[in-house]
Every structure is written in structure tokens, then in C-alpha cells.
Design a protein around this motif. Structure first.
Motif, PDB file in Angstrom:
ATOM      1  N   ILE A 222      -1.953  -2.111 -10.492  1.00  0.00           N
ATOM      2  CA  ILE A 222      -1.780  -2.413  -9.071  1.00  0.00           C
ATOM      3  C   ILE A 222      -2.951  -1.770  -8.316  1.00  0.00           C
ATOM      4  N   ILE A 223      -3.641  -2.559  -7.512  1.00  0.00           N
ATOM      5  CA  ILE A 223      -4.723  -2.002  -6.703  1.00  0.00           C
ATOM      6  C   ILE A 223      -4.100  -1.451  -5.412  1.00  0.00           C
ATOM      7  N   VAL A 224      -4.273  -0.159  -5.191  1.00  0.00           N
ATOM      8  CA  VAL A 224      -3.763   0.438  -3.954  1.00  0.00           C
ATOM      9  C   VAL A 224      -4.966   0.624  -3.027  1.00  0.00           C
ATOM     10  N   LYS A 225      -4.934  -0.108  -1.903  1.00  0.00           N
ATOM     11  CA  LYS A 225      -6.082  -0.089  -0.996  1.00  0.00           C
ATOM     12  C   LYS A 225      -5.587   0.224   0.410  1.00  0.00           C
ATOM     13  N   ASP A 226      -6.492   0.245   1.368  1.00  0.00           N
ATOM     14  CA  ASP A 226      -6.024   0.471   2.739  1.00  0.00           C
ATOM     15  C   ASP A 226      -6.806  -0.387   3.705  1.00  0.00           C
ATOM     16  N   SER A 227      -6.211  -0.549   4.884  1.00  0.00           N
ATOM     17  CA  SER A 227      -6.858  -1.360   5.911  1.00  0.00           C
ATOM     18  C   SER A 227      -6.480  -0.775   7.268  1.00  0.00           C
ATOM     19  N   ILE A 228      -7.447  -0.769   8.171  1.00  0.00           N
ATOM     20  CA  ILE A 228      -7.157  -0.301   9.533  1.00  0.00           C
ATOM     21  C   ILE A 228      -6.401  -1.414  10.252  1.00  0.00           C
ATOM     22  N   ALA A 229      -5.379  -1.047  11.000  1.00  0.00           N
ATOM     23  CA  ALA A 229      -4.380  -2.021  11.466  1.00  0.00           C
ATOM     24  C   ALA A 229      -4.962  -3.183  12.268  1.00  0.00           C
ATOM     25  N   ASP A 230      -5.936  -2.931  13.131  1.00  0.00           N
ATOM     26  CA  ASP A 230      -6.463  -4.043  13.941  1.00  0.00           C
ATOM     27  C   ASP A 230      -7.199  -5.044  13.052  1.00  0.00           C
TER      28      ASP A 230
ATOM     29  N   ASN B   4       5.710  -7.581 -10.413  1.00  0.00           N
ATOM     30  CA  ASN B   4       4.407  -8.125 -10.831  1.00  0.00           C
ATOM     31  C   ASN B   4       3.511  -8.519  -9.665  1.00  0.00           C
ATOM     32  N   ARG B   5       3.453  -7.673  -8.647  1.00  0.00           N
ATOM     33  CA  ARG B   5       2.558  -7.958  -7.532  1.00  0.00           C
ATOM     34  C   ARG B   5       1.195  -7.340  -7.841  1.00  0.00           C
ATOM     35  N   ARG B   6       0.167  -7.790  -7.124  1.00  0.00           N
ATOM     36  CA  ARG B   6      -1.195  -7.362  -7.473  1.00  0.00           C
ATOM     37  C   ARG B   6      -1.651  -6.100  -6.744  1.00  0.00           C
ATOM     38  N   SER B   7      -1.249  -5.966  -5.490  1.00  0.00           N
ATOM     39  CA  SER B   7      -1.814  -4.856  -4.717  1.00  0.00           C
ATOM     40  C   SER B   7      -0.800  -4.294  -3.720  1.00  0.00           C
ATOM     41  N   VAL B   8      -1.082  -3.070  -3.302  1.00  0.00           N
ATOM     42  CA  VAL B   8      -0.339  -2.460  -2.187  1.00  0.00           C
ATOM     43  C   VAL B   8      -1.399  -2.019  -1.171  1.00  0.00           C
ATOM     44  N   THR B   9      -1.272  -2.487   0.058  1.00  0.00           N
ATOM     45  CA  THR B   9      -2.240  -2.106   1.097  1.00  0.00           C
ATOM     46  C   THR B   9      -1.580  -1.142   2.081  1.00  0.00           C
ATOM     47  N   LEU B  10      -2.203   0.008   2.259  1.00  0.00           N
ATOM     48  CA  LEU B  10      -1.711   0.986   3.235  1.00  0.00           C
ATOM     49  C   LEU B  10      -2.344   0.624   4.577  1.00  0.00           C
ATOM     50  N   VAL B  11      -1.518   0.215   5.524  1.00  0.00           N
ATOM     51  CA  VAL B  11      -2.058  -0.218   6.819  1.00  0.00           C
ATOM     52  C   VAL B  11      -1.827   0.881   7.850  1.00  0.00           C
ATOM     53  N   HIS B  12      -2.899   1.311   8.506  1.00  0.00           N
ATOM     54  CA  HIS B  12      -2.837   2.493   9.381  1.00  0.00           C
ATOM     55  C   HIS B  12      -3.884   2.388  10.477  1.00  0.00           C
ATOM     56  N   LYS B  13      -3.792   3.256  11.455  1.00  0.00           N
ATOM     57  CA  LYS B  13      -4.828   3.363  12.481  1.00  0.00           C
ATOM     58  C   LYS B  13      -5.372   4.783  12.414  1.00  0.00           C
TER      59      LYS B  13
ATOM     60  N   PRO C 205      -5.367 -14.357   4.167  1.00  0.00           N
ATOM     61  CA  PRO C 205      -4.030 -13.855   3.787  1.00  0.00           C
ATOM     62  C   PRO C 205      -3.849 -13.652   2.288  1.00  0.00           C
ATOM     63  N   ALA C 206      -4.568 -14.420   1.489  1.00  0.00           N
ATOM     64  CA  ALA C 206      -4.350 -14.334   0.037  1.00  0.00           C
ATOM     65  C   ALA C 206      -4.771 -12.980  -0.526  1.00  0.00           C
ATOM     66  N   GLU C 207      -5.543 -12.213   0.247  1.00  0.00           N
ATOM     67  CA  GLU C 207      -5.999 -10.905  -0.256  1.00  0.00           C
ATOM     68  C   GLU C 207      -4.939  -9.817  -0.111  1.00  0.00           C
ATOM     69  N   TYR C 208      -3.841 -10.149   0.561  1.00  0.00           N
ATOM     70  CA  TYR C 208      -2.814  -9.123   0.778  1.00  0.00           C
ATOM     71  C   TYR C 208      -1.501  -9.507   0.116  1.00  0.00           C
ATOM     72  N   ASP C 209      -0.812  -8.482  -0.337  1.00  0.00           N
ATOM     73  CA  ASP C 209       0.362  -8.707  -1.165  1.00  0.00           C
ATOM     74  C   ASP C 209       1.482  -7.795  -0.665  1.00  0.00           C
ATOM     75  N   VAL C 210       1.692  -6.648  -1.296  1.00  0.00           N
ATOM     76  CA  VAL C 210       2.659  -5.692  -0.739  1.00  0.00           C
ATOM     77  C   VAL C 210       1.914  -4.854   0.313  1.00  0.00           C
ATOM     78  N   VAL C 211       2.601  -4.583   1.428  1.00  0.00           N
ATOM     79  CA  VAL C 211       1.988  -3.852   2.534  1.00  0.00           C
ATOM     80  C   VAL C 211       2.868  -2.633   2.814  1.00  0.00           C
ATOM     81  N   ALA C 212       2.253  -1.449   2.869  1.00  0.00           N
ATOM     82  CA  ALA C 212       3.030  -0.247   3.232  1.00  0.00           C
ATOM     83  C   ALA C 212       2.457   0.286   4.531  1.00  0.00           C
ATOM     84  N   THR C 213       3.318   0.476   5.524  1.00  0.00           N
ATOM     85  CA  THR C 213       2.777   0.876   6.814  1.00  0.00           C
ATOM     86  C   THR C 213       3.772   1.708   7.614  1.00  0.00           C
ATOM     87  N   LEU C 214       3.298   2.201   8.738  1.00  0.00           N
ATOM     88  CA  LEU C 214       4.153   3.044   9.588  1.00  0.00           C
ATOM     89  C   LEU C 214       5.087   2.167  10.425  1.00  0.00           C
TER      90      LEU C 214
END
Ligand SMILES: NC(=O)C1=CN([C@@H]2O[C@H](COP(=O)(O)OP(=O)(O)OC[C@H]3O[C@@H](n4cnc5c(N)ncnc54)[C@H](OP(=O)(O)O)[C@@H]3O)[C@@H](O)[C@H]2O)C=CC1
Ligand SMILES: O=C(O)CCC(=O)C(=O)O
Ligand SMILES: [Mg+2]
Length: 424
Positions: free
Chosen positions: A281-289, A214-223, A299-308
Motif C-alpha cells: 500500500i502506498i501511503v502518501k499525502d496531499s495538502i487539502a486545497d 486490496n486497495r492501492r493507496s492511503v492518502t493523508l489529506v491535511h493543511k 480522481p483515479a490517483e486516489y483510493d483510501v483517504v485519511a483526513t481530519l
């Protein structure tokens, strides 16, 4: 081999069959490994005993890696260790030393690669009372899914001046048209492989985890703005797997962009709001820096994080610091298909404290807690969590917390283990 105990097995769907006396291999670890392991094993055994009154008990099986293996067998990672974990499926380990700039390659990385433990799962949660460098540590509640087998971390590199690096540079310059290696004569070269399969299985595991928990989002973190065909591809393949495999259960920012391009931003915002209301689930992305500053500011805007792999390494220690440091940062290396898993703390061997019975054993204890949950032994896992909460809130802590807490009683590593058992 323990004389009692049975094997954990796995069915074709990746579901574990766990006997009441599972044989679980453990690696004690280098540096502070023996200190924290000795505390942890007592706490985990006590939790199991208390939860199941002797009906269940782990049959621990020591296997060797790192300095202990080298001293005993002349090998850093004996094949028998890999065979044992391969066979018994679930294991736990202390930290292992990797020399910098030469010497052996990481045994930790080798274990992940050899056993194909593709997801490094590191939950970051705040325990009340833990001293933290931020004002609202309780707003940080994330689970990192770090790809664990690829990236620049795969260890494909050649040192400056070697015959191999000369060949690679000549190939790049003469056959691949690479014109911008600034100092070709003195360069070492590393290679960064990132595959669609590797990305898809990691992102799939992260989204499935988000759905199941029951998490809200997954953020793909990448450069991906800079490394387009590795980190950028990770983002694109991540969105692809989300939309193709999870359909109605997710709403992605790639969908958002398509709606915005066709119907305008208001329509896209409305679509995302509706998806959120529907519990997708909102699947979003963010540039790593940018991500690294936003985990501090928002911090409250991030939940599950998928990254390299490399991003995940940096992000894990940074996020651990936010909730009190790597003395309390657990993790697991998991293959969700084969069921194999090795649980281990986020931190390393902290060599300056080795043998002093001083450091915080919570990271490896909480890694054991994750292991108990992975086995389906939730009652024992819950006891570990409540004991940690109770002990920390009574300000009985190890040096790392005591130095930042007013009125704390500083306990040794083993005494902290005793306190947890008492408070269970
Ligand atoms: N999975 C693994 O096995 C890992 C292995 N390593 C290896 O460990 C070795 C040492 O690495 P290093 O970079 O020094 O990082 P470490 O994580 O070992 O230590 C860095 C600092 O973190 C704090 N720390 C670490 N463990 C604890 C603990 N249990 N309780 C409280 N504080 C803790 C200490 O901070 P302070 O000084 O403020 O007290 C310590 O000096 C290297 O060889 C590295 O390759 C590194 C990471 C993971
Ligand atoms: O393998 C090592 O020595 C370091 C690995 C590491 O830092 C990690 O996996 O978090
Ligand atoms: Mg690390």
C-alpha cells in the motif's frame, strides 16, 4: 424494547458475535429522516428475508434523538439512547438538525464523541447510470476515513463578547505571546485539538481497511503547511504509524523522501515502483486545497483517504457530488476496538423536502448495506447493491436523479423503496 431478539456482543479483538435476531437500535431522524427511514427499513428487511429465508431477522429497536426526543421527553439526546447504543453496539440513524450560529450543539457530533466512534467511513463509488456533473464519474472510487472526535469540530469555542472569550484572549495575549488576533474585542475563538492517539487510531483503521480490501493507496489529506502542529502533525504521525505498525506492507512518501535525499530521485522512484509491484500500500499525502482540485482532475490517483474531521466533512460532500450527489452517499461512524458503530447517510435533514415523500433514500439504504456487511451478512448486503444497480439502470429514480436524466421515471421516496424490493 423489542420482545424478540438478542444482543450483538464483541470479543477482545473487536470481532462481533452476531445472533440471527440481533437487536438493532435506530433513530428515525429529523426533517426528511422519517421519509427515508421508512423506505430504508423495508428494503433492508426484504434483503435479509430474501437472503436468509426467515433464518435471520433484525429486531429493530427505536431510540430517540433530535426533535422527536425533544417533543417526547424534553431532551435532545436522552441518556437512555446512549445507553441503548452502548449496550447493543450497532445502530443506524437518520439525519438530525443542528441550528446555525446558536442553539444546541450537534447531536450527530455528540453521538460520535460520547460513544467514541472515531472513524467516519464514507465510501464513494459510482453506480452505472447515475447522472453526474463530471465526464468520467466511474474513475472516482474512494473511501474516506475521517477522524470523528477531534479537530475544530470538537465544538470548543466561545462567542464574541462573552466573559469566557475575554479570558481566553487575555490568556493568549498575556501568557502565550499571541500578538496577531486582529480584532480582539470582537473575536469569537475556537480551539482545534489534534492528538497523536486520535490520529494514529484513525490512520491505523484506514491502512488496515486498505490491506483488507486490496486497495492501492492511503492518502493523508491535511493543511499542514499552515496549521503545522495540528494538521502537519497529523501527516507526520500518520506516516509514523504506517511505518511502525505496518512495516513491509506499506511504502510511504516519507520513506521516498529519505531515499531521494540519500540516493537521489531515480532510486526513490525505483523503490516506489518495486513496492507497487509487490502489492504494497502506498501511503502518501496531499495538502487539502490541492487535493480538492485533484479529485476532480485526477480522481483515479486516489483510493483510501485519511483526513481530519473538518476536511473530511467537506471532502465527503464534494466527492459525493462527483458520483451523483448526496442522495447516494452512505457512511458509518465506527470504533474498531469496542465494535460500536452507528451507520448514517452523509447528507443532512434536507428540511425543505420534509414529509413530501420525495427525497432519495439510497444514502440511508446504502448505510444499511454497510451495516449488513459489518454484521457479516454479505448475502443480504449484495442483494441491496444489485437492487440499486438494477433500479437505477432501468431509470426508475427519485427527483434528484430524474431532473438530470433523460427518459427517467420519477418515483417518490417510498416508491423507489418498492422498486428496490421488486428488483431484489
Ligand atoms: N449526519 C447528520 O445528521 C447531518 C445533519 N446535517 C444537518 O441537516 C440540516 C440541513 O443541512 P443542509 O446543509 O441543508 O444539508 P442537507 O444535506 O440536508 O441538504 C442539502 C441539499 O442536499 C440535497 N439532499 C439532501 N438529502 C438528499 C436526499 N436524501 N436525496 C436527494 N437530495 C438530497 C438537496 O439538494 P437539492 O436542493 O439540490 O434538491 C438538499 O437541499 C442542518 O441542520 C445540518 O446541520 C447536515 C449533514 C449531516
Ligand atoms: O451534525 C451536523 O449537523 C452536521 C454534520 C455533518 O455535516 C457531517 O457529519 O457530515
Ligand atoms: Mg457534512
Amino acid at each position: 424494547m423489542p420482545t424478540h431478539g438478542e444482543k450483538i456482543t464483541v470479543d477482545s479483538t473487536g470481532k462481533l458475535n452476531v445472533p440471527d435476531n440481533p437487536i438493532i437500535p435506530f433513530i428515525e431522524g429529523d426533517g426528511t429522516g422519517p421519509d427515508i427511514w421508512n423506505a430504508a427499513v423495508r428494503v433492508l428487511d426484504a434483503a435479509v428475508e430474501k437472503a436468509y429465508k426467515g433464518q435471520k431477522k433484525i429486531a429493530w429497536y427505536e431510540v430517540y434523538a433530535g426533535e422527536k426526543a425533544f417533543n417526547k421527553y424534553g431532551e435532545w439526546l436522552p441518556n437512555d439512547t446512549l445507553k441503548a447504543i452502548n449496550e447493543y453496539l450497532v445502530a443506524i440513524k437518520g439525519p438530525l438538525t443542528t441550528p446555525v450560529g446558536g442553539g444546541i450543539r450537534s447531536i450527530n457530533v455528540a453521538l460520535r464523541q460520547e460513544l467514541d466512534l472515531y472513524a467516519c467511513v464514507r465510501p464513494v463509488q459510482y453506480f452505472k447510470g447515475v447522472p453526474s456533473p463530471v465526464k468520467h464519474p466511474e474513475l472516482t472510487n474512494m473511501v474516506i476515513f475521517r477522524e470523528n472526535t477531534e479537530d475544530i469540530y470538537a465544538g470548543i469555542e466561545w462567542s464574541a463578547d462573552s466573559e469566557e472569550v475575554k479570558k481566553v484572549i487575555a490568556f493568549l495575549q498575556n501568557e502565550m505571546g499571541v500578538k496577531k488576533i486582529r480584532f480582539p474585542e470582537t473575536s469569537g475563538i475556537g480551539v482545534k485539538p489534534v492528538s497523536q492517539e486520535g490520529t494514529s487510531r484513525l490512520v491505523r483503521a484506514a491502512i488496515q481497511y486498505a490491506i483488507d480490501n486490496n486497495r492501492r493507496s492511503v492518502t493523508l489529506v491535511h493543511k499542514g503547511n499552515i496549521m503545522k502542529f495540528t494538521e502537519g502533525a497529523f501527516k507526520n504521525w500518520g506516516y509514523e504509524v504506517a511505518e511502525k505498525e505496518f512495516g513491509d506492507k506499506v511504502f510511504t512518501w516519507a520513506q521516498y523522501d529519505r531515499i531521494a535525499a540519500e540516493l537521489g530521485k531515480d532510486a526513490a522512484n525505483k523503490a516506489q515502483e518495486e513496492a507497487e509491484e509487490a502489492g504494497k500500500i502506498i501511503v502518501k499525502d496531499s495538502i487539502a486545497d490541492a487535493f480538492l482540485q485533484q479529485i476532480l482532475t485526477r480522481p483515479a490517483e486516489y483510493d483510501v483517504v485519511a483526513t481530519l474531521n473538518l476536511n473530511g466533512d467537506y471532502i465527503s460532500d464534494a466527492l459525493a457530488a462527483q458520483v451523483g450527489g448526496i442522495g447516494i452517499a452512505p457512511g458509518a461512524n465506527i470504533n474498531y476496538v469496542t465494535g460500536r458503530a452507528i451507520f448514517e447517510a452523509t447528507h443532512g435533514t434536507a428540511p425543505k423536502y420534509a414529509g413530501l415523500d420525495k427525497v432519495n433514500p439510497s444514502s440511508v439504504i446504502l448505510s444499511g448495506e454497510m451495516m449488513l456487511r459489518h454484521l457479516g451478512w454479505t448475502e443480504a448486503a449484495d442483494l441491496v447493491i444489485s437492487a440499486i444497480e438494477k433500479t437505477i439502470s432501468s431509470k426508475q429514480v427519485t427527483y434528484d436523479f430524474a431532473r438530470l436524466m433523460e427518459g427517467a421515471t420519477e418515483l417518490k421516496c417510498s416508491e423507489f423503496g418498492d422498486a428496490l424490493i421488486k428488483n431484489m
